[in-house]
Design an enzyme around this catalytic site. Structure first.
Site, mmCIF file in Angstrom:
data_model
loop_
_atom_site.group_PDB
_atom_site.id
_atom_site.type_symbol
_atom_site.label_atom_id
_atom_site.label_comp_id
_atom_site.label_asym_id
_atom_site.label_seq_id
_atom_site.Cartn_x
_atom_site.Cartn_y
_atom_site.Cartn_z
ATOM 1 N N SER A 67 -2.518 5.343 -0.472
ATOM 2 C CA SER A 67 -2.490 6.496 0.432
ATOM 3 C C SER A 67 -1.170 7.255 0.349
ATOM 4 C CB SER A 67 -2.709 6.049 1.878
ATOM 5 O OG SER A 67 -4.023 5.597 2.079
ATOM 6 N N GLN A 68 -1.242 8.519 0.689
ATOM 7 C CA GLN A 68 -0.057 9.351 0.837
ATOM 8 C C GLN A 68 0.882 8.700 1.864
ATOM 9 O OE1 GLN A 68 -1.197 13.191 2.257
ATOM 10 N NE2 GLN A 68 0.899 13.952 2.475
#
EC number: 2.1.1.77
Length: 218
Positions: A67-68
């Site tokens: 994930s970011q």
């Protein structure tokens, strides 16, 4: 064999990353410190090392992503974690989010349905820094009833609806953070279990996650 090294350059890039997600609205200093302490490039293929501290998601194989960092920080902040709480994470992926939780000194029970990713994380040397992490191969929709109830539940994949079995495995007073919605965009929700039958629901920003799938893969 891959060597895990954290250079001054990488530490500097990590500080810049933390500054950028602080500017985007993350205010929990414990979460920001956790992001700063964890070498994100350890969780990525060496081909991504030069861009590991850009605030974006990257592929990790099996159709999944890491994930970011802003998203990791956002979900972690919404959980309002306290040390030593029991946290159920659905979707181990690379193990990065689990290690952020470990850095926040909570007891993590994390489930991965992709056998290849599960095996990779089990062999990942960095995770040994966090003895409060426990890894399971299984179906996230089923949760871990044997280890319930949990103080907090974190879902790191897009769910079409809130899984009932995960609600049942929360303590009264517990919270779940979960992205819910269609394939393109999901709304981040925080569910608080008020009683054995009642829940409060709060709605936050829109995000885009890979879909939450049922069952295990071989």
């Amino acid at each position: 064999m891959r060597r895990f090294e954290d250079s001054y350059k990488q530490k500097g890039l990590r500080r810049q990353l933390v500054d950028s997600i602080r500017q985007k609205g993350i205010t929990d200093e414990n979460v920001l410190t956790a992001i700063n302490n964890i070498p994100r490039h350890f969780f990525l293929d060496t081909a991504f090392e030069g861009i590991a501290y850009e605030d974006r998601a990257f592929p990790i194989g099996e159709g999944q992503t890491i994930s970011q960092p802003y998203t990791v920080a956002y979900q972690s902040q919404l959980l309002e974690l306290k040390p030593y709480e029991k946290v159920l994470e659905i979707g181990t992926g690379s193990g990065y989010q689990a290690c952020v939780l470990g850095e926040l000194k909570v007891n993590v029970f994390t489930i991965e349905r992709q056998k290849k990713l599960f095996d990779q994380v089990k062999q990942f040397p960095f995770k040994s820094k966090y003895p409060t992490l426990r890894f399971f191969y299984g179906d996230g929709y089923e949760g871990l009833p044997t280890y319930a109830p949990f103080d907090k539940v974190l879902v790191t994949a897009a769910a079409p609806q809130i899984p009932e079995k995960l609600l049942q495995q929360m303590k009264v007073g517990g919270k779940m953070v979960i992205p819910v919605g269609g394939q393109e965009v999901q709304r981040m929700l925080r569910i608080t279990k008020v009683s054995e039958t009642d829940y409060d629901q709060e709605m936050f920003d829109n995000f885009s996650f890979v879909p939450m799938l049922a069952g295990k893969t071989l």
